[in-house]
Design an enzyme around this catalytic site. Structure first.
Site, short mmCIF file in Angstrom:
data_model
loop_
_atom_site.label_atom_id
_atom_site.label_comp_id
_atom_site.label_asym_id
_atom_site.label_seq_id
_atom_site.Cartn_x
_atom_site.Cartn_y
_atom_site.Cartn_z
N SER A 1 0.84 -1.19 0.00
CA SER A 1 0.00 0.00 0.00
C SER A 1 0.88 1.24 0.00
CB SER A 1 -0.86 -0.04 1.27
OG SER A 1 -1.18 1.25 1.71
N TYR B 1 -0.89 -1.16 10.33
CA TYR B 1 -1.11 -1.44 8.91
C TYR B 1 0.06 -0.92 8.08
CZ TYR B 1 -3.24 -1.26 4.25
OH TYR B 1 -3.50 -1.41 2.91
N1 NAP Z 1 -8.69 -0.86 -0.76
C1 NAP Z 1 -7.76 0.06 -0.66
O1 NAP Z 1 -8.05 1.26 -0.70
C2 NAP Z 1 -6.32 -0.34 -0.55
C3 NAP Z 1 -5.36 0.67 -0.59
C4 NAP Z 1 -4.01 0.33 -0.57
C5 NAP Z 1 -3.64 -1.00 -0.51
N2 NAP Z 1 -4.60 -1.97 -0.45
C6 NAP Z 1 -4.15 -3.36 -0.40
O2 NAP Z 1 -4.74 -4.08 -1.45
C7 NAP Z 1 -5.02 -5.43 -1.04
C8 NAP Z 1 -6.48 -5.75 -1.27
O3 NAP Z 1 -7.25 -4.86 -0.47
P1 NAP Z 1 -8.85 -4.91 -0.39
O4 NAP Z 1 -9.31 -3.52 -0.12
O5 NAP Z 1 -9.42 -5.63 -1.55
O6 NAP Z 1 -9.17 -5.74 0.93
P2 NAP Z 1 -8.61 -7.12 1.53
O7 NAP Z 1 -9.52 -7.48 2.65
O8 NAP Z 1 -7.17 -7.01 1.85
O9 NAP Z 1 -8.75 -8.15 0.34
C9 NAP Z 1 -9.98 -8.74 0.00
C10 NAP Z 1 -9.75 -10.19 -0.34
O10 NAP Z 1 -8.97 -10.81 0.65
C11 NAP Z 1 -9.75 -11.81 1.34
N3 NAP Z 1 -9.42 -11.73 2.77
C12 NAP Z 1 -9.49 -10.65 3.57
N4 NAP Z 1 -9.12 -10.98 4.83
C13 NAP Z 1 -8.80 -12.30 4.81
C14 NAP Z 1 -8.35 -13.23 5.79
N5 NAP Z 1 -8.17 -12.87 7.06
N6 NAP Z 1 -8.12 -14.50 5.41
C15 NAP Z 1 -8.32 -14.89 4.13
N7 NAP Z 1 -8.74 -14.06 3.15
C16 NAP Z 1 -9.00 -12.77 3.50
C17 NAP Z 1 -11.19 -11.47 1.02
O11 NAP Z 1 -12.00 -12.64 0.93
P3 NAP Z 1 -12.91 -13.26 2.09
O12 NAP Z 1 -13.70 -12.14 2.66
O13 NAP Z 1 -13.73 -14.26 1.31
O14 NAP Z 1 -12.00 -13.92 3.06
C18 NAP Z 1 -11.06 -10.91 -0.38
O15 NAP Z 1 -10.93 -11.96 -1.32
C19 NAP Z 1 -4.57 -5.51 0.43
O16 NAP Z 1 -3.29 -6.06 0.53
C20 NAP Z 1 -4.56 -4.06 0.88
O17 NAP Z 1 -3.64 -3.83 1.94
C21 NAP Z 1 -5.92 -1.67 -0.47
#
Ligand code: NAP
Length: 277
Positions: free
Chosen positions: A154, A167
């Site tokens: 991130s 985080y």
């Molecule tokens: N969204 C943003 O604005 C943002 C910004 C910067 C960086 N990022 C990074 O981008 C990546 C994706 O972010 P995201 O916003 O999509 O949210 P996320 O919760 O990190 O990713 C969603 C995916 O991960 C799974 N997941 C979440 N927690 C889990 C756990 N404890 N065990 C197993 N699977 C898990 C979810 O599926 P299930 O619910 O089915 O488990 C879903 O498939 C992350 O690494 C995050 O740090 C996000």
């Protein structure tokens, strides 16, 4: 590389990153985006997250659309042993790409206001599980003579952020870890990329900000599928892909070059540890 790369050649990608890719956190957002892109390249998928039915629906859809094989593994990445469970689930597969996608902060609270266990769970997901899986798949890929490791970090990795202290620290770990690993695995034809992602309009982001006064509107956030696609294009050009949030695109390209040059510049120093006196 000072300019954005051309899109990844699908046939070349299939031969380097196939026949199987493993995606940890594949059910929505960027994880789903990676699954869709990789399936379109003809790469089989091991889809991992906590919701079996969502993963199975996605796998069936991609199998019908692209004729790929898929497998589902239900796993909470925050629990001890998650890395080994993933390794076991992939033990009979020839894995050319490992994607560590899950890792968002669903807490957003002051460090000392939350139970310590929540932060330790975040460390397990963003540090221990990443280390265990990259160690295993990195070794396997070196043996097979090629592959890729893609770790979603991130923009918060670039500096500490209040109310995201843990985080941003774990995301900084992912970025630094991948920078070193990129240089170590490059001679073995294994690509390593950590994506310092911008604000993205994912289901997780929506859940976390709904009903709050969070200052950044969803309309300012990137489409996660665009981020997945661009991240795959950058995979051969690591170690970091830094997306602009609201900043200048050229600044981030300069920063990526600067950080890559620093890693390359420290390679001789690192190698000297392993040389006789
Ligand atoms: N969204 C943003 O604005 C943002 C910004 C910067 C960086 N990022 C990074 O981008 C990546 C994706 O972010 P995201 O916003 O999509 O949210 P996320 O919760 O990190 O990713 C969603 C995916 O991960 C799974 N997941 C979440 N927690 C889990 C756990 N404890 N065990 C197993 N699977 C898990 C979810 O599926 P299930 O619910 O089915 O488990 C879903 O498939 C992350 O690494 C995050 O740090 C996000």
């Amino acid at each position: 590389m000072t300019q954005a790369p051309t899109p990844l050649d699908r046939n070349a990608a299939k031969s380097k990153y196939g026949p199987w890719a493993v995606i940890a956190g594949a059910s929505d957002g960027t994880g789903e985006g990676f699954a869709r892109e990789l399936a379109a390249m003809g790469i089989n998928l091991l889809l991992i997250s906590r919701r079996r039915e969502v993963l199975e629906a996605l796998g069936e859809e991609l199998k019908a659309a692209h004729g790929i094989e898929y497998r589902v593994h239900v796993q909470d990445l925050m629990v001890e042993g998650a890395g080994q469970a993933i390794i076991d689930a992939a033990s009979d597969l020839d894995v050319g790409l490992y994607v560590s996608n899950a890792g968002a902060d669903a807490v957003g609270k002051g460090f000392i206001d939350e139970p310590l266990e929540r932060w330790l769970g975040m460390i397990t997901m963003n540090v221990t599980t990443v280390v265990e899986t990259c160690y295993h798949f990195g070794r396997k890929m070196r043996e097979r003579g090629g592959g890729g490791l893609l770790v979603m970090s991130s923009g918060s990795a670039l500096g500490g952020i209040p109310f995201l202290s843990m985080y941003s620290s774990t995301k900084a770990f992912e970025g630094n870890f991948c920078e070193g690993l990129w240089a170590e695995l490059k001679p073995h034809n294994v690509d390593v990329l950590s994506v310092l992602a911008p604000l993205m309009d994912t289901p997780c982001f929506r859940r976390n900000t709904e009903g709050t006064g969070f200052l950044m509107a969803a309309s300012l956030a990137w489409d996660p599928f665009v981020i997945s696609q661009r991240s795959l294009d950058w995979l051969p050009h690591g170690p970091l892909l830094i997306f602009p949030n609201l900043t200048n695109e050229e600044d981030r390209l300069a920063e990526m070059d600067e950080r890559r040059a620093r890693v390359e510049g420290s390679m001789a120093l690192g190698e000297s540890f392993n040389e006789p006196a």
